[in-house]
Design an enzyme around this catalytic site. Structure first.
Site, short mmCIF file in Angstrom:
data_model
loop_
_atom_site.label_atom_id
_atom_site.label_comp_id
_atom_site.label_asym_id
_atom_site.label_seq_id
_atom_site.Cartn_x
_atom_site.Cartn_y
_atom_site.Cartn_z
N ARG A 68 0.85 -1.18 0.00
CA ARG A 68 0.00 0.00 0.00
C ARG A 68 0.89 1.23 0.00
O ARG A 68 2.10 1.13 0.13
CB ARG A 68 -1.02 0.00 1.14
N ALA A 117 0.79 5.11 -2.27
CA ALA A 117 0.58 5.38 -3.70
C ALA A 117 1.72 4.89 -4.62
O ALA A 117 1.48 4.14 -5.57
CB ALA A 117 0.31 6.86 -3.89
N ASP A 143 -1.97 10.78 -2.29
CA ASP A 143 -2.39 9.71 -3.21
C ASP A 143 -2.75 10.26 -4.59
O ASP A 143 -2.68 9.54 -5.59
CB ASP A 143 -3.57 8.93 -2.62
N GLN A 192 -1.93 2.64 9.92
CA GLN A 192 -0.64 2.69 9.20
C GLN A 192 0.39 3.52 9.96
O GLN A 192 1.59 3.26 9.87
CB GLN A 192 -0.84 3.30 7.79
N ARG A 196 -7.78 -0.68 -6.63
CA ARG A 196 -8.00 0.46 -5.73
C ARG A 196 -8.19 1.71 -6.59
O ARG A 196 -7.46 1.89 -7.57
CB ARG A 196 -6.82 0.65 -4.75
N ASN A 206 -5.33 12.33 0.42
CA ASN A 206 -4.42 11.50 1.21
C ASN A 206 -5.27 10.76 2.25
O ASN A 206 -6.49 10.92 2.30
CB ASN A 206 -3.34 12.36 1.87
O1 MRU Z 1 -4.57 3.13 2.21
P1 MRU Z 1 -3.08 3.36 2.08
O2 MRU Z 1 -2.31 2.81 3.23
O3 MRU Z 1 -2.58 2.90 0.74
O4 MRU Z 1 -2.95 4.93 2.11
C1 MRU Z 1 -1.67 5.47 1.98
C2 MRU Z 1 -1.61 6.93 2.13
O5 MRU Z 1 -2.61 7.62 2.23
C3 MRU Z 1 -0.25 7.54 2.05
O6 MRU Z 1 -0.18 8.67 2.88
C4 MRU Z 1 -0.01 7.98 0.61
O7 MRU Z 1 -0.20 6.91 -0.27
C5 MRU Z 1 1.33 8.55 0.43
S1 MRU Z 1 2.46 7.26 0.10
C6 MRU Z 1 4.00 7.78 -0.16
#
Ligand code: MRU
Length: 352
Positions: A53, A55, A244, A203, A96, A254
């Site tokens: 996970r 982006a 994201d 996370q 996603r 985000n």
């Molecule tokens: O649902 P996730 O864990 O994929 O969400 C990730 C985020 O929102 C991060 O902050 C974003 O992808 C930045 S990654 C460098």
């Protein structure tokens, strides 16, 4: 700290007939277990379930997933292989919706399939594989460039708040939001990082604290609802988050909760920066209202690791992302430099 102390989120092991190895991020930090992806269905599932996970990492996984999906294609001609690339990309695109890096990577793979001057089916498979590895290598380079562009914002003794995980686990190497911190740390500066847990899937608590503390950086965990109190107490001088998807005017999607942090930062006069590579900008969208926001299962809110934490039939609100308006963002830290103030003109000039 060296980059060798950072976790490797995703790697291709062996040759074209090899496999993709990823840390199953759903199990961190209690277990470090590798997933071996040898087919596109396993990759789709790993992206959907957030085993991989963040982006940029999702984009790399999708590109590698295309290779897994077509490498055993036994159709003899190039046209059939190109059609297969198209259908595998369509399939991975359903995993996603919010992080634009996924769609950018799939488009890059489609273009590679359509444009590559190739000698035959085997040659095209090799080119697709090289393209996927190139996306990974470029991301590592962009992370370093983001770190170098933003490290001057970090001063000794500061309290810095980040949100979700935008570090090595979310990218090919240094991360986005965490990259300026890693580079400042390499350059001898010492500071304190505050990490909200990031409900519902934690996370921040599970991944960011793990990554930063393993790198030797001073890190403090808090609940999401404690951010206002922490800022009121004067303990935060800077906020850096990842992204994201960033629209042409700078509106930024985000992890859910980022918008609340930005509002609080504005109230307390704290600079709020977003760090992201060029692959996270979506200039086809004039503003953030067009960003597709992923809705995830209510179970992520009502349960924690399979155990219920709420009444069985309760209604839930469960968007996985929110959009922070550009007016709340002090600057965008990118691999081509810092955009500050955030304007549509500056963004389009940098990325057009
Ligand atoms: O649902 P996730 O864990 O994929 O969400 C990730 C985020 O929102 C991060 O902050 C974003 O992808 C930045 S990654 C460098």
């Amino acid at each position: 700290m060296t980059t060798s102390t950072l976790p490797k989120s995703i790697e291709w092991v062996g040759g074209l007939d090899g496999y993709v190895a990823m840390i199953d991020q759903t199990l961190l930090p209690q277990q470090t277990r590798l997933i071996e992806c040898r087919d596109v269905e396993t990759m789709w599932d790993a992206i959907k379930r957030l085993c991989i996970r963040g982006a940029p990492a999702i984009g790399i996984a999708a590109a590698m997933g295309v290779v897994l999906g077509v490498r055993d294609c036994s159709e003899g001609d190039l046209a059939s292989l190109r059609m297969k690339v198209g259908s595998v990309c369509d399939y991975l695109a359903t995993s996603r919706p919010t992080a634009v890096n996924l769609f950018w990577a799939l488009n890059t793979m489609r273009k590679c399939a359509d444009a590559a001057a190739v000698e035959g089916v085997d040659d095209l498979k090799q080119k697709l594989w090289q393209q996927a590895l190139g996306i990974r290598d470029d991301d590592a380079r962009m992370c370093r460039a983001i770190g170098e562009a933003g490290e001057h914002l970090i001063q000794p003794g500061q309290g810095i708040l980040t949100y979700c995980n935008a570090g090595a686990l979310a990218t090919a190497e240094l991360g986005t939001a965490l990259a300026p911190m890693y580079v400042a740390y390499e350059n001898g500066r010492r500071f304190q990082v505050y990490v909200p847990e990031t409900r519902p899937l934690l996370q921040g608590a599970r991944l960011t604290t793990y990554e930063l503390s393993n790198a030797g950086i001073d890190v403090t965990l808090l609940c999401d609802g404690m951010v206002g109190s922490l800022m009121q107490a004067g303990r935060v001088q800077l906020v850096i988050t990842g992204a994201d998807r960033i629209a042409a005017n700078g509106d930024t999607a985000n992890k859910i909760g980022t918008y609340s942090v930005a509002v609080l930062a504005r109230e307390h006069g704290i600079p709020f920066y977003v760090a992201a590579p060029g692959t996270t900008f979506d200039l086809s969208l004039a503003d953030g209202s067009g960003i597709a926001i992923e809705e995830r299962s209510a179970e992520e809110v009502t349960h924690y690791r399979g155990k219920p934490v709420a009444p069985e039939t309760i209604k839930c609100y469960c968007p996985a992302f929110d959009v922070t308006p550009a007016r709340l963002i002090t600057g965008l830290i990118t691999d081509r430099g810092v955009i500050e103030p955030v304007t549509c003109e500056k963004i389009t000039r940098m990325w057009a």
